[in-house]
Design an enzyme around this catalytic site. Structure first.
Site, PDB file in Angstrom:
ATOM      1  N   THR A   1       1.014  -1.062   0.004  1.00 42.11           N
ATOM      2  CA  THR A   1      -0.053  -0.198  -0.204  1.00 42.11           C
ATOM      3  C   THR A   1       0.910   1.264  -0.008  1.00 42.11           C
ATOM      4  O   THR A   1       0.588   2.345  -0.591  1.00 42.11           O
ATOM      5  CB  THR A   1      -1.009  -0.118   1.016  1.00 42.11           C
ATOM      6  OG1 THR A   1      -1.825  -1.066   1.146  1.00 42.11           O
ATOM      7  CG2 THR A   1      -1.706   1.323   1.368  1.00 42.11           C
TER       8      THR A   1
ATOM      9  N   THR B   1       1.442  -4.957   3.800  1.00 42.86           N
ATOM     10  CA  THR B   1       1.325  -5.445   5.404  1.00 42.86           C
ATOM     11  C   THR B   1       0.529  -6.839   5.489  1.00 42.86           C
ATOM     12  O   THR B   1       0.815  -7.581   6.486  1.00 42.86           O
ATOM     13  CB  THR B   1       0.427  -4.504   6.121  1.00 42.86           C
ATOM     14  OG1 THR B   1      -0.917  -4.272   5.645  1.00 42.86           O
ATOM     15  CG2 THR B   1       1.199  -3.105   6.174  1.00 42.86           C
ATOM     16  N   ASP B   2      -0.035  -7.228   4.487  1.00 45.86           N
ATOM     17  CA  ASP B   2      -0.905  -8.474   4.675  1.00 45.86           C
ATOM     18  C   ASP B   2       0.003  -9.592   4.514  1.00 45.86           C
ATOM     19  O   ASP B   2      -0.508 -10.608   5.679  1.00 45.86           O
ATOM     20  CB  ASP B   2      -1.803  -8.539   3.411  1.00 45.86           C
ATOM     21  CG  ASP B   2      -2.850  -7.679   3.098  1.00 45.86           C
ATOM     22  OD1 ASP B   2      -3.349  -6.837   4.277  1.00 45.86           O
ATOM     23  OD2 ASP B   2      -3.612  -7.518   2.242  1.00 45.86           O
TER      24      ASP B   2
ATOM     25  N   ASP C   1       1.127  -6.380  -4.799  1.00 42.21           N
ATOM     26  CA  ASP C   1       0.193  -6.193  -3.353  1.00 42.21           C
ATOM     27  C   ASP C   1       0.797  -7.658  -2.527  1.00 42.21           C
ATOM     28  O   ASP C   1       0.883  -8.752  -3.287  1.00 42.21           O
ATOM     29  CB  ASP C   1      -1.198  -6.505  -3.798  1.00 42.21           C
ATOM     30  CG  ASP C   1      -2.193  -6.564  -2.639  1.00 42.21           C
ATOM     31  OD1 ASP C   1      -1.895  -7.226  -1.519  1.00 42.21           O
ATOM     32  OD2 ASP C   1      -2.925  -5.690  -2.532  1.00 42.21           O
ATOM     33  N   SER C   2       0.989  -7.557  -1.372  1.00 43.70           N
ATOM     34  CA  SER C   2       1.725  -8.800  -0.700  1.00 43.70           C
ATOM     35  C   SER C   2       0.919  -9.972  -0.730  1.00 43.70           C
ATOM     36  O   SER C   2       1.418 -10.921  -0.507  1.00 43.70           O
ATOM     37  CB  SER C   2       2.330  -8.467   0.548  1.00 43.70           C
ATOM     38  OG  SER C   2       1.065  -8.186   1.552  1.00 43.70           O
ATOM     39  N   SER C   3      -0.543  -9.783  -1.120  1.00 42.81           N
ATOM     40  CA  SER C   3      -1.165 -10.930  -1.047  1.00 42.81           C
ATOM     41  C   SER C   3      -0.956 -11.945  -2.376  1.00 42.81           C
ATOM     42  O   SER C   3      -1.174 -12.992  -2.216  1.00 42.81           O
ATOM     43  CB  SER C   3      -2.685 -10.497  -0.963  1.00 42.81           C
ATOM     44  OG  SER C   3      -3.062  -9.785  -0.190  1.00 42.81           O
TER      45      SER C   3
HETATM   46  N1  LIG Z   1      -1.419  -2.159   3.904  1.00 41.35           N
HETATM   47  C1  LIG Z   1      -1.014  -3.092   2.917  1.00 41.35           C
HETATM   48  O1  LIG Z   1      -0.052  -3.051   2.451  1.00 41.35           O
HETATM   49  C2  LIG Z   1      -2.184  -3.804   2.208  1.00 41.35           C
HETATM   50  C3  LIG Z   1      -2.029  -4.596   1.108  1.00 41.35           C
HETATM   51  N2  LIG Z   1      -2.890  -5.210   0.525  1.00 41.35           N
HETATM   52  C4  LIG Z   1      -0.574  -5.222   0.961  1.00 41.35           C
HETATM   53  O2  LIG Z   1      -0.669  -6.167   1.734  1.00 41.35           O
HETATM   54  O3  LIG Z   1       0.169  -5.231  -0.040  1.00 41.35           O
END
Ligand SMILES: NC(=O)C[C@H](N)C(=O)O
Length: 653
Positions: free
Chosen positions: A72, A175-176, A143-145
């Site tokens: 993000t 963050t995910d 996106d880390s997902s």
């Molecule tokens: N806050 C984030 O970074 C969430 C985002 N969906 C990720 O993990 O890439």
């Protein structure tokens, strides 16, 4: 042997140690000229601190590599949803004064010196450091997902490739799945000696109110200023051990928690490092990244009524390792023989199963019958490991093909990177309770915990340095057993390892390396144990430090050319050999563009030329003297046909 001035090099001693060599070199026929890089550094660093005459010009600059993987922090809105935006982060950081000082960059020729557009520099930090950081952007940004084990491997390889060129690393990440990546990297990075800090944000850095700027700034300040030899995660003013965190909030800036371990650092008005908690190096091995990971691992969460057949299906080949998320302190139904039989069959068939609790906080213990049944079914207690840590540890351990099953199980039960609390921890004698500190506290009428800790922190580093100076391993052992941290520096930032390396106490150096000392520690002059060992000609110590992964910094390597020329002019073979062992490039030109060989030639020092040729050709570096020149050397030969033959050194040398 050179006088080491009590193990601590004062600015005066440092200044005094230079002129002999400098003047010899400056007396060269072409006279002294300043290398452009050095001119830049001298002028830039002089403006930082004019009051320290002997300070190494670049002691106040640290370098950090930022690996931007996505998340993000660098996302923008497209069709009303957030997605990563490529090639945008560097340009917007360049416009943010808290994250880039353009005036300093221009005045000091930063872009020309580092040679790339993606290098930025923070404003001067409170402790008068400049953190120069280079951003390496991944393509595509993710996106880390969307991340997989392949992405962990890429990050690990990039850290390994750039390890010697930077003081620390920041990984920008979504963050995910950041807790998974941080855990995985903590295991993959073997014998890590420098900080690797993952961070990201909940709101894009481009938005008016966001957490990205603070998180990036904090991560850079920590990675550039502290030798914390761990994979960490920095978020919302706290630095955590990477394999202890879990994402606990999707809608708050305070997104992570480390339920079973206090933060390693808190960044408020000042950055306070909890050195008692920071992982201590214990090795004389070089840093490396293990990129072999086993993908056949999984997480299985128990719930009331789970069927034996679905568990059985989950455990089928190719599954090799499973984290079973159990109830409370590691419990499962002991009235379900069908379920227990399925679990036992899997462990009998060689699947490694780890028992971790579903609770956010707490540890797996053997206090209930319902927990005992899982041990009987062959599960390994995961202590207070997070499921993220247990899963990535399985992936790392299972890929160690040189180990048999029982060795792998043993590793899984061991604390490898601080991911679990050792049972004996907590019962350790702490120096703040020791008689010595108590007595001093009493004399000074101090009773509050903070002041007691401050006394301990102020007193123990000089005590440890004194013990290192006198080669007193017993005294150091006593300090260590009382909980003091042997990698902390004294008032000049000099650690016991700096002192032992300067004096060439090889056993002491070995002991320190095995007990928490960092080869990357820099004193206030920018010197490391390795640069001290070179200066004081402690050849065996240089070798041991190199074996442990010590290396000269970019600036030291830059400056080595002039140093080598000076040594060549004065015929100092021992000095040259030490620089060579430390990894200096012997063909590096000095400040006037000539190499040590050319300077030796101009000074008529053929023995030095021969010695340098031998070192450059990587021949055994075993003599300081007897050799016979095979005189085909011709001063007029523009082709440079230097042929020199060595005789064997006399026996006993
Ligand atoms: N806050 C984030 O970074 C969430 C985002 N969906 C990720 O993990 O890439």
């Amino acid at each position: 042997m050179a006088d080491t001035n009590g193990g601590s090099i004062t600015p005066l001693a440092r200044e005094l140690s230079q002129p002999r060599l400098a003047s010899a070199y400056d007396a060269s026929p072409t006279g002294p000229q300043l290398h452009p890089c050095r001119m830049r550094k001298l002028s830039s660093c002089a403006s930082l601190d004019k009051t320290e005459p002997g300070r190494s010009p670049c002691a106040a600059e640290a370098r950090v590599l930022v690996l931007n993987t996505g998340g993000t922090i660098g996302m923008t809105l497209h069709d009303n949803v957030l997605a990563p935006k490529a090639n945008a982060l560097v340009e917007s950081l360049r416009k943010l004064p808290i994250l880039h000082d353009e005036v300093y960059a221009q005045q000091t020729g930063l872009y020309e010196y580092y040679g790339h557009e993606t290098t930025l520099v923070l404003p001067l930090s409170k402790s008068k450091k400049r953190i120069v950081y280079t951003i390496l952007e991944y393509n595509p940004l993710l996106d880390s997902s969307n991340m997989t084990t392949e992405d962990w491997v890429k990050i690990g390889k990039d850290i390994e490739k750039n390890y010697e060129s930077y003081d620390g690393f920041v990984v920008l990440h979504g963050t995910d799945t950041m807790a998974y990546t941080a855990s995985a990297l903590s295991f993959m990075c073997e014998h890590l000696g420098k900080p690797v800090v993952l961070t990201g944000s909940q709101v894009p850095i481009y938005e008016l109110k966001n957490d990205g700027r603070d998180n990036l700034l904090g991560a850079l300040l920590i990675a550039g200023q502290f030798v914390i030899p761990e994979v960490c995660l920095y978020f919302y003013n706290k630095l955590y051990r990477g394999n202890r965190v879990t994402k606990v909030d999707a809608g708050s800036f305070n997104a992570f928690a480390s339920p079973n371990l206090a933060p390693l650092a808190i960044a408020e008005v000042d950055i306070t490092i909890n050195w008692d908690t920071v992982w201590r190096a214990n090795t004389t091995a070089k840093f490396q990244v293990s990129t072999q990971l086993n993908r056949n691992v999984g997480l299985l969460r128990l719930f009331p009524g789970i069927t034996a057949s679905s568990v059985n299906a989950f455990l089928q080949a190719p599954m090799r390792g499973v984290v079973l998320e159990t109830y409370g302190s590691g419990n499962a139904p002991d009235n379900r023989p069908d379920l227990l039989a399925v679990l036992k069959k899997a462990t009998d068939d060689g699947v490694i199963m780890i028992n971790c609790t579903q609770c956010l906080k707490g540890t797996v213990s053997a206090s209930y019958a319902t927990g005992q049944v899982l041990a009987e079914a062959g599960l390994i207690a995961g202590g207070d490991m997070t499921p993220e840590a247990a899963l990535s540890k399985l992936s790392y351990v299972l890929a160690k093909n040189e180990l048999d099953l029982s060795a792998k199980k043993k590793l899984m039960a061991q604390n490898l990177r601080g991911e679990m609390t050792n049972e004996f921890q907590g019962s350790q004698l702490c120096l703040s309770n020791s008689h010595f500190i108590q007595l001093i506290a009493k004399t000074l009428s101090i009773s509050c915990r903070e002041e007691l800790a401050a006394i301990r922190n102020a007193l123990t580093p000089p005590l440890a340095c004194a013990a290192a100076k006198s080669g007193d391993i017993e005294a150091l052992d006593a300090l260590r057993e009382m909980g003091s941290n042997l990698c902390l520096g004294d008032y000049d930032g000099r650690t016991p390892l700096h002192v032992a390396a300067s004096d060439g106490h090889l056993k002491m150096v070995q002991y320190l390396l095995e007990n928490g000392a960092s080869v990357h520690a820099k004193d206030r002059y920018g010197d490391t144990p390795l640069s001290n060992a070179v200066r004081f000609r402690q050849k065996d110590t240089v070798k041991l430090l190199r074996k442990t992964g010590a290396h000269l910094s970019r600036d030291q390597l830059e400056e080595a050319g002039s140093e080598l020329c000076s040594l060549a002019v004065s015929g100092d073979l021992e000095g040259l050999e030490n620089w060579s062992l430390a990894g200096a490039d012997l063909s590096k030109p000095g400040y006037d563009g000539r190499t040590a060989i050319q300077v030796a030639e101009a000074a008529g020092r053929r023995e030095v030329m021969a010695f340098l040729v031998q070192l450059i050709n990587n021949k055994p570096q075993r003599f300081f003297g007897d050799f016979r020149e095979y005189d085909k050397y011709d001063d007029d030969d523009d082709e440079g046909g230097l042929v020199i033959e060595f005789t064997a050194p006399p026996a006993g040398r």
